[in-house]
Design an enzyme around this catalytic site. Structure first.
Site, PDB file in Angstrom:
ATOM      1  CG  HIS A 194      -1.742   1.165   1.459  1.00  0.00           C
ATOM      2  ND1 HIS A 194      -3.122   1.151   1.365  1.00  0.00           N
ATOM      3  CD2 HIS A 194      -1.424   2.448   1.792  1.00  0.00           C
ATOM      4  CE1 HIS A 194      -3.598   2.354   1.613  1.00  0.00           C
ATOM      5  NE2 HIS A 194      -2.591   3.160   1.887  1.00  0.00           N
ATOM      6  CD  GLU A 195       1.879   3.705   3.640  1.00  0.00           C
ATOM      7  OE1 GLU A 195       2.283   4.748   3.073  1.00  0.00           O
ATOM      8  OE2 GLU A 195       0.814   3.645   4.263  1.00  0.00           O
ATOM      9  CG  HIS A 223       0.348   6.095  -0.703  1.00  0.00           C
ATOM     10  ND1 HIS A 223      -0.702   6.751  -1.297  1.00  0.00           N
ATOM     11  CD2 HIS A 223      -0.171   5.423   0.363  1.00  0.00           C
ATOM     12  CE1 HIS A 223      -1.817   6.491  -0.623  1.00  0.00           C
ATOM     13  NE2 HIS A 223      -1.525   5.689   0.374  1.00  0.00           N
ATOM     14  CG  ASP A 229      -4.276   6.920   1.896  1.00  0.00           C
ATOM     15  OD1 ASP A 229      -3.286   7.612   2.209  1.00  0.00           O
ATOM     16  OD2 ASP A 229      -4.232   5.685   1.784  1.00  0.00           O
TER      17      ASP A 229
END
Length: 423
Positions: free
Chosen positions: A101-102, A105, A200
């Site tokens: 997930h990170e 980003h 987010d």
């Protein structure tokens, strides 16, 4: 002006550098261990991945929770070691999901021209450390949305795997583990889409408000306030659950809520600080007349001849031309064991140049502030066009200027050059 010291006559010189006398900071000391508790796990796509003990806590909480509750209820009669092994695998995979997930980003941010310092896994999940902010609402939305979308995609992958394993085996702990991972990733995506900074969804809200109004600061403040309200709500809900249901989950909710309130308040304060410092240049903030040093100097000699005689705690390392080769602070010297100081060079404990935030004297302070982090204990170095050290910016310098700037309205600061007088 150049001032030389007796024993370091050929290698220590005085330049316009910074002064810092406040408390300890975080940083990594190459070759002598770490000042902070983060452990480097490696690099993915050139992005440094690190974790602290909180990441291990996540693995243990997930593993023990599943091994002591959900798995025995779904599939009773198996040895505890089997439940514990499945729970441990689930904990590791949910941590890996947070990392992915990170990473999403970070990769999109890098594609948008934002420098990525790294990713840290910790107690409440993970954080991609970005050096800067998106330059447009579209970039803001892209960086914010890619994380939840990635988690939703992971949820779909785990769900498909669970169905495939069920069809092949008829069920079992493997299906339960994959089903848990599918649900956890979907829940992670939905929670992160709550329109409250620093989640987010708060970034999405900021991007939408920024696009509609054209005012980035006002959009950021609105998103931060939404985050604070949401965090307070989680704290109230958590304590209500803790008191009424006496469940551990209530304490966890309260902890998350406290973090959101703290982070949202910090974001709003940062925006307001940026408003007050609008138009201020790095040269207006940086301190003058500190000591630089050569990378080859021994730590013990440097302590005796410089540190004990000078009122500074920040020492840029430079070559013969005055160009930056690293940065040493008192915190990094303090982290080196006493019995190793005689043999260790300053270069061995310094922050390397790529990890030192730098700026030109005429750059805006508001562009530099988001990048002041990491191993430099909150310092940044000002360089001239030839990459020579001409100053150091510390949090104390920024705080001094911000204290003076708060007497002016953000409107009056637009386009202004705010100078300081040093005594």
């Amino acid at each position: 002006m150049v001032r030389r010291h007796a024993r370091f006559r050929a290698v220590i010189s005085t330049t316009t550098a910074g002064r810092r006398t406040d408390g300890d900071g975080n940083g990594r000391v190459r070759g002598v261990g770490r000042v902070r508790a983060n452990v480097r796990l490696g690099r993915v796509a050139g992005i440094e991945i690190s974790a602290n003990v909180g990441a291990l806590v996540i693995v243990l909480l997930v593993g023990l929770g599943l091994a002591g509750g959900q798995f025995p209820q779904q599939y009773p009669g198996r040895p505890f070691l089997v439940y514990a092994s499945a729970g441990l695998i689930a904990g590791l995979l949910i941590t890996a999901s947070i990392l992915i997930h990170e990473l999403a980003h970070a990769l999109v941010a890098r594609g948008a021209g934002i420098d990525v310092e790294g990713i840290t896994l910790w107690l409440l999940g993970g954080v991609a450390r970005l050096r800067g902010e998106p330059r447009s609402p579209a970039a803001e939305l892209a960086v914010a949305l890619v994380g939840p979308l990635t988690s939703l995609a992971l949820g779909g992958v785990f769900a498909a795997a669970a169905f495939a394993v069920r069809a092949a085996t008829g069920g079992g702990l493997a299906v339960a583990t994959l089903g848990y991972l599918a649900g956890a990733n979907v829940l992670l995506a939905l929670f992160n889409l709550v329109p409250a900074a620093p989640l987010d969804g708060g970034r999405v809200l900021r991007g939408v408000l920024w696009w509609r109004s054209g005012d980035r600061d006002r959009a950021a403040i609105s998103a931060a306030r939404a985050g604070r309200v949401f965090g307070i709500g989680l704290i109230i809900l958590g304590f209500a659950q803790l008191l009424l249901l006496r469940g551990f989950g209530g304490l966890w909710l309260a902890l998350i809520g406290w973090f959101l309130v703290h982070a949202a308040s910090a974001e709003e304060n940062q925006v307001r600080l940026g408003q007050r410092l609008s138009g201020v240049r790095v040269r207006d903030v940086m301190s003058a007349s500190a000591v630089t040093a050569p990378a080859e100097a021994k730590v013990s000699e440097f302590i005796d001849d410089v540190v004990l005689r000078q009122p500074y705690s920040t020492y840029p390392l430079v070559d013969d031309e005055g160009r930056l080769t690293g940065l040493v602070t008192l915190n990094r010297i303090r982290a080196l064991p006493l019995d190793r100081r005689a043999e260790t060079r300053l270069a061995d404990i310094a922050c390397p140049p790529p990890e030192v935030p730098t700026a030109a004297p005429d750059d805006a302070v508001t562009d530099l502030l988001p990048r002041i982090d990491g191993c430099t204990d909150g310092r940044a170095v000002a360089l001239d066009e030839d990459r020579r050290v001409v100053g150091v910016v510390s949090p104390r310098d920024v705080a001094r200027l911000a204290s003076a700037a708060e007497f002016r309205t953000p409107q009056s600061l637009q386009g202004a050059d705010l100078a300081t007088t040093r005594v």
